[in-house]
Design a protein around this motif. Sequence first.
Motif, PDB file in Angstrom:
ATOM      1  N   GLN A 247       1.010   4.206  -2.881  1.00 31.94           N
ATOM      2  CA  GLN A 247       0.831   5.628  -2.566  1.00 31.94           C
ATOM      3  C   GLN A 247       2.016   6.455  -3.041  1.00 31.94           C
ATOM      4  OE1 GLN A 247       0.201   5.512   1.656  1.00 31.94           O
ATOM      5  NE2 GLN A 247      -1.982   5.021   1.479  1.00 31.94           N
TER       6      GLN A 247
ATOM      7  N   THR B   1       0.830  -1.211   0.000  1.00 28.13           N
ATOM      8  CA  THR B   1       0.000   0.000   0.000  1.00 28.13           C
ATOM      9  C   THR B   1       0.860   1.254   0.000  1.00 28.13           C
ATOM     10  OG1 THR B   1      -1.810  -1.138   1.135  1.00 28.13           O
ATOM     11  CG2 THR B   1      -1.790   1.274   1.236  1.00 28.13           C
TER      12      THR B   1
ATOM     13  N   ALA C  62      -6.857   0.113  -2.824  1.00 27.85           N
ATOM     14  CA  ALA C  62      -5.813   1.133  -2.711  1.00 27.85           C
ATOM     15  C   ALA C  62      -5.777   2.037  -3.938  1.00 27.85           C
ATOM     16  CB  ALA C  62      -4.457   0.460  -2.507  1.00 27.85           C
TER      17      ALA C  62
END
Length: 388
Positions: free
Chosen positions: A80, A76, A104
Amino acid sequence: MVDLLAISHASVLRINRRIYCELRARGWSVEIAVPDRYTTPAGESVPEPPAPDDPPIHMLPLRGTKIRFWRFPTLTALLQKIRPRFVLLDGEPDSILAVLIGRALRRHGGKLIVQSCENLPQRFFGDLFAGRPARAARDLALRLFLALARPHIAHVLPISSDGVRLMESLGFAGCITKTPLGYDQRLFFPDEKKRAGVRQRLGLDQATVAYFGRPQPSKGIHLIVEALAGLSHVPFQFLLDSFSLYRSPYSLEIEALLQSTGVAARTVRFDATHEEMPDYMNATDIVAMPSITTPDWAEQYGRVAPEAMACGRTVIVSDSGALPEVVGDAGIVVSENNPAALRATLEKALTQPALRGDYGRRAARRAVEELSVPRQCDVLERLLRNLN
């Protein structure tokens, strides 16, 4: 932001990164995420070092033992950080990873593509009524994963027609594209110089039949040995891996069968890395893949077939799973689990050099046009442009 992040356990091997190298060479920004280690039938697998033309590779710690239940705790954060426009998951849509990645990606509008090798449906009720509650519970969990992941999956890439039908039954109709698993043209191609050198080194002076792959009962190595045992009147040699990395009860069974049938006297053993395999494929004349369908498995693709075809070999396959559609009219298909049919086909191919030459030329042409990394990249690149 990068164009594509490929999450691929297969890419721990450099040879399986070729599709992403090809895509990168065509101008796409690509990165790869692989597990830092995982267990295979041959033992623990760790990523091979990057090659000079490899995309950036992220080695992620892995949690879980079964691939559909895998998790990457740091994934994750990686998503990001690099904010990929597309994620290509080399896995299955009914998996924890598909759920987690799909959720996500919603944060920055990225799209999830899943490449699927599956070609058999889950059988929850069959397992339950057959007294297999653990399998039934697993199948039920996978159905839940699928229900959670499906809204987040933009497209699926099955590798066979059976896979296409399965994905349609799972609710992905209209967002399915069949893709080959491209072989590396830089390694697999007809090479008479390598052929002559390997044949001289191994003492191959007769028409040669070979098996390449793991020693598993479903791969039908015993059928090749049984078929060859009935061809004592035909000159041939049998080229077979030593299976030094895959010692198992079945590999020991094959050793005993070679001895009891007398085929051992005509068998030549070898050990090779995947990068060395083209040399041995060029050295042979016929590559046999008599896979056998079981209640839980049918040949999903058979990567050996296009690699051997690319080397201009005569390829004989069974009608298990995807093998007939992979070889098309450039290979010979026999009914599975049928030693007599395999024996007759091998005898014909061994005694007719012109037949082998014809199939070899057709095989090499089909491999380049339909089954190579550039062909796979064409499929993927077209999809990425359409999903833009």
